[in-house]
Each structure stands twice: as structure tokens, then as C-alpha cells.
Design a protein around this motif. Structure first.
Motif, PDB file in Angstrom:
ATOM      1  N   ALA A  14       9.760   3.487  -2.384  1.00 35.23           N
ATOM      2  CA  ALA A  14       8.539   4.048  -2.982  1.00 35.23           C
ATOM      3  C   ALA A  14       7.569   4.527  -1.905  1.00 35.23           C
ATOM      4  O   ALA A  14       6.965   5.598  -2.034  1.00 35.23           O
ATOM      5  CB  ALA A  14       7.868   3.009  -3.874  1.00 35.23           C
ATOM      6  N   ALA A  15       7.418   3.752  -0.835  1.00 37.39           N
ATOM      7  CA  ALA A  15       6.521   4.143   0.258  1.00 37.39           C
ATOM      8  C   ALA A  15       7.061   5.382   0.975  1.00 37.39           C
ATOM      9  O   ALA A  15       6.304   6.294   1.305  1.00 37.39           O
ATOM     10  CB  ALA A  15       6.337   2.993   1.240  1.00 37.39           C
ATOM     11  N   ALA A  16       8.371   5.426   1.199  1.00 35.85           N
ATOM     12  CA  ALA A  16       8.978   6.585   1.863  1.00 35.85           C
ATOM     13  C   ALA A  16       8.826   7.833   0.998  1.00 35.85           C
ATOM     14  O   ALA A  16       8.482   8.911   1.499  1.00 35.85           O
ATOM     15  CB  ALA A  16      10.449   6.311   2.166  1.00 35.85           C
ATOM     16  N   ALA A  17       9.047   7.694  -0.311  1.00 32.51           N
ATOM     17  CA  ALA A  17       8.929   8.838  -1.215  1.00 32.51           C
ATOM     18  C   ALA A  17       7.494   9.366  -1.245  1.00 32.51           C
ATOM     19  O   ALA A  17       7.263  10.581  -1.195  1.00 32.51           O
ATOM     20  CB  ALA A  17       9.382   8.446  -2.616  1.00 32.51           C
ATOM     21  N   LYS A  18       6.501   8.454  -1.325  1.00 28.79           N
ATOM     22  CA  LYS A  18       5.105   8.880  -1.346  1.00 28.79           C
ATOM     23  C   LYS A  18       4.735   9.543  -0.033  1.00 28.79           C
ATOM     24  O   LYS A  18       4.045  10.567  -0.011  1.00 28.79           O
ATOM     25  CB  LYS A  18       4.191   7.686  -1.624  1.00 28.79           C
ATOM     26  N   LEU A  19       5.190   8.981   1.072  1.00 27.96           N
ATOM     27  CA  LEU A  19       4.910   9.559   2.378  1.00 27.96           C
ATOM     28  C   LEU A  19       5.481  10.967   2.466  1.00 27.96           C
ATOM     29  O   LEU A  19       4.804  11.894   2.923  1.00 27.96           O
ATOM     30  CB  LEU A  19       5.481   8.659   3.482  1.00 27.96           C
ATOM     31  N   LEU A  79       2.600  -7.781  12.288  1.00 29.03           N
ATOM     32  CA  LEU A  79       3.339  -7.183  11.179  1.00 29.03           C
ATOM     33  C   LEU A  79       4.832  -7.465  11.195  1.00 29.03           C
ATOM     34  O   LEU A  79       5.550  -7.020  10.303  1.00 29.03           O
ATOM     35  CB  LEU A  79       3.107  -5.670  11.174  1.00 29.03           C
ATOM     36  N   VAL A  80       5.332  -8.214  12.185  1.00 33.93           N
ATOM     37  CA  VAL A  80       6.764  -8.516  12.252  1.00 33.93           C
ATOM     38  C   VAL A  80       7.202  -9.194  10.962  1.00 33.93           C
ATOM     39  O   VAL A  80       6.574 -10.143  10.493  1.00 33.93           O
ATOM     40  CB  VAL A  80       7.083  -9.401  13.476  1.00 33.93           C
ATOM     41  N   GLY A  81       8.252  -8.687  10.365  1.00 29.02           N
ATOM     42  CA  GLY A  81       8.769  -9.242   9.122  1.00 29.02           C
ATOM     43  C   GLY A  81       8.127  -8.660   7.873  1.00 29.02           C
ATOM     44  O   GLY A  81       8.517  -8.991   6.755  1.00 29.02           O
ATOM     45  N   SER A  82       7.145  -7.792   8.040  1.00 28.58           N
ATOM     46  CA  SER A  82       6.417  -7.223   6.911  1.00 28.58           C
ATOM     47  C   SER A  82       7.154  -6.053   6.281  1.00 28.58           C
ATOM     48  O   SER A  82       8.010  -5.428   6.895  1.00 28.58           O
ATOM     49  CB  SER A  82       5.037  -6.733   7.358  1.00 28.58           C
ATOM     50  N   GLU A  83       6.774  -5.772   5.042  1.00 32.82           N
ATOM     51  CA  GLU A  83       7.292  -4.605   4.339  1.00 32.82           C
ATOM     52  C   GLU A  83       6.118  -3.833   3.767  1.00 32.82           C
ATOM     53  O   GLU A  83       5.241  -4.400   3.118  1.00 32.82           O
ATOM     54  CB  GLU A  83       8.228  -5.030   3.211  1.00 32.82           C
ATOM     55  N   VAL A  84       6.092  -2.529   4.028  1.00 34.84           N
ATOM     56  CA  VAL A  84       5.056  -1.652   3.494  1.00 34.84           C
ATOM     57  C   VAL A  84       5.593  -1.037   2.212  1.00 34.84           C
ATOM     58  O   VAL A  84       6.715  -0.544   2.170  1.00 34.84           O
ATOM     59  CB  VAL A  84       4.676  -0.560   4.513  1.00 34.84           C
ATOM     60  N   ASP A  85       4.781  -1.087   1.163  1.00 38.98           N
ATOM     61  CA  ASP A  85       5.168  -0.554  -0.135  1.00 38.98           C
ATOM     62  C   ASP A  85       4.062   0.382  -0.618  1.00 38.98           C
ATOM     63  O   ASP A  85       2.950   0.391  -0.085  1.00 38.98           O
ATOM     64  CB  ASP A  85       5.358  -1.708  -1.130  1.00 38.98           C
ATOM     65  N   TYR A  86       4.380   1.167  -1.632  1.00 35.67           N
ATOM     66  CA  TYR A  86       3.379   2.004  -2.290  1.00 35.67           C
ATOM     67  C   TYR A  86       3.352   1.593  -3.741  1.00 35.67           C
ATOM     68  O   TYR A  86       4.388   1.568  -4.412  1.00 35.67           O
ATOM     69  CB  TYR A  86       3.724   3.491  -2.156  1.00 35.67           C
ATOM     70  N   VAL A  87       2.174   1.210  -4.238  1.00 29.45           N
ATOM     71  CA  VAL A  87       2.059   0.740  -5.620  1.00 29.45           C
ATOM     72  C   VAL A  87       1.055   1.584  -6.393  1.00 29.45           C
ATOM     73  O   VAL A  87       0.079   2.076  -5.835  1.00 29.45           O
ATOM     74  CB  VAL A  87       1.645  -0.752  -5.696  1.00 29.45           C
ATOM     75  N   GLU A  88       1.339   1.726  -7.669  1.00 28.92           N
ATOM     76  CA  GLU A  88       0.422   2.383  -8.598  1.00 28.92           C
ATOM     77  C   GLU A  88       0.239   1.436  -9.770  1.00 28.92           C
ATOM     78  O   GLU A  88       1.204   1.077 -10.434  1.00 28.92           O
ATOM     79  CB  GLU A  88       1.004   3.710  -9.081  1.00 28.92           C
ATOM     80  N   ASN A  89      -1.011   0.987  -9.975  1.00 27.34           N
ATOM     81  CA  ASN A  89      -1.303   0.081 -11.082  1.00 27.34           C
ATOM     82  C   ASN A  89      -2.748   0.282 -11.527  1.00 27.34           C
ATOM     83  O   ASN A  89      -3.381   1.257 -11.133  1.00 27.34           O
ATOM     84  CB  ASN A  89      -1.015  -1.377 -10.686  1.00 27.34           C
ATOM     85  N   LEU A  90      -3.269  -0.619 -12.324  1.00 26.50           N
ATOM     86  CA  LEU A  90      -4.628  -0.473 -12.842  1.00 26.50           C
ATOM     87  C   LEU A  90      -5.685  -0.447 -11.745  1.00 26.50           C
ATOM     88  O   LEU A  90      -6.772   0.093 -11.930  1.00 26.50           O
ATOM     89  CB  LEU A  90      -4.941  -1.600 -13.831  1.00 26.50           C
ATOM     90  N   GLU A  91      -5.383  -1.058 -10.607  1.00 27.62           N
ATOM     91  CA  GLU A  91      -6.331  -1.078  -9.492  1.00 27.62           C
ATOM     92  C   GLU A  91      -6.316   0.229  -8.710  1.00 27.62           C
ATOM     93  O   GLU A  91      -7.115   0.421  -7.815  1.00 27.62           O
ATOM     94  CB  GLU A  91      -6.000  -2.236  -8.546  1.00 27.62           C
ATOM     95  N   SER A  93      -3.775   3.503  -6.822  1.00 27.16           N
ATOM     96  CA  SER A  93      -2.535   3.685  -6.080  1.00 27.16           C
ATOM     97  C   SER A  93      -2.843   3.601  -4.591  1.00 27.16           C
ATOM     98  O   SER A  93      -3.846   4.135  -4.124  1.00 27.16           O
ATOM     99  CB  SER A  93      -1.886   5.022  -6.437  1.00 27.16           C
ATOM    100  N   ARG A  94      -1.961   2.894  -3.871  1.00 31.39           N
ATOM    101  CA  ARG A  94      -2.230   2.674  -2.447  1.00 31.39           C
ATOM    102  C   ARG A  94      -0.995   2.112  -1.753  1.00 31.39           C
ATOM    103  O   ARG A  94      -0.092   1.591  -2.386  1.00 31.39           O
ATOM    104  CB  ARG A  94      -3.397   1.714  -2.261  1.00 31.39           C
ATOM    105  N   PHE A  95      -1.010   2.219  -0.436  1.00 30.00           N
ATOM    106  CA  PHE A  95      -0.009   1.542   0.377  1.00 30.00           C
ATOM    107  C   PHE A  95      -0.450   0.091   0.520  1.00 30.00           C
ATOM    108  O   PHE A  95      -1.642  -0.200   0.658  1.00 30.00           O
ATOM    109  CB  PHE A  95       0.101   2.184   1.764  1.00 30.00           C
TER     110      PHE A  95
END
Length: 114
Positions: A14-19, A79-91, A93-95
């Protein structure tokens, strides 16, 4: 340093697609998503996201589906071990960052402590 998405830092489909969509909108194939950590926020550290065309000497690059995320050496340690995502919800849309190193996060998810 170049890493694949199965390595220390990753980002979701999702993050790659949004990017890729944002890069297409800007019509600039050189853009990369820079993820960084700064002091501040309600928990001590906060995540930041920006577009960057320039790769710095100490940057780590992560590629997925033709999109590139970069992290500077200082931020990388948090950030080691982290995963960046892209979310869209009531709050909105954001990374967002899912960080296993964070001992606590704030309600907005933008800041954390270790």
C-alpha cells in the motif's frame, strides 16, 4: 546501502503503491520517500515524511515495486525492524510506521518513545 524489503526496514504494498501514485502526480521519477526521526512530539521522538530527489552518502535505500524509500543513518537506528504503511481511515490518509523498538506511542501515532 541498498536493502530489499525483507531487510531491517520495509514498506508495504500500500505504501509503495501510494508513493508511485504521488510520484506520477508530480511527474518526477527521481522522487523518493524520505522517512526520518526527529526529537519532539508528545512522546519524545516523532516520525517525519518528505519527498527527496537527492540521495545522501549515509542513506539506506529500500525498494519495493519500483518505489524507493530512503532513511538517513541517524534515523535508521530508531527504525530498524520497522514497517512503513499507508492507511486510509476516518482519521484521514497518511503514511504510518509500525516500530517494534517503540516502548510507547502517542494517540496520533506520529510520535514515540524508546
Amino acid at each position: 546501502m541498498m536493502v530489499e524489503s525483507a531487510d531491517p526496514i520495509s514498506f508495504t504494498d500500500a505504501a509503495a503503491a501510494k508513493l508511485k501514485n504521488l510520484i506520477a502526480e508530480e511527474e518526477n521519477d527521481r522522487l523518493m520517500l524520505r522517512v526520518y526521526v526527529t526529537g519532539g512530539g508528545c512522546s519524545g521522538f516523532q516520525y517525519g515524511f518528505t519527498f527527496d530527489e537527492e540521495l545522501q552518502e549515509d542513506d539506506t535505500q529500500v525498494q519495493r515495486d519500483g518505489a524507493t524509500m530512503v532513511v538517513d543513518a541517524l534515523s535508521f537506528q530508531y527504525l530498524v525492524g520497522s514497517e512503513v504503511d499507508y492507511v486510509e481511515n476516518l482519521e484521514g490518509s497518511r503514511f504510518v510506521v509500525a516500530n517494534p523498538n517503540a516502548s510507547s506511542t502517542c494517540g496520533c501515532g506520529a510520535s514515540f518513545s524508546i
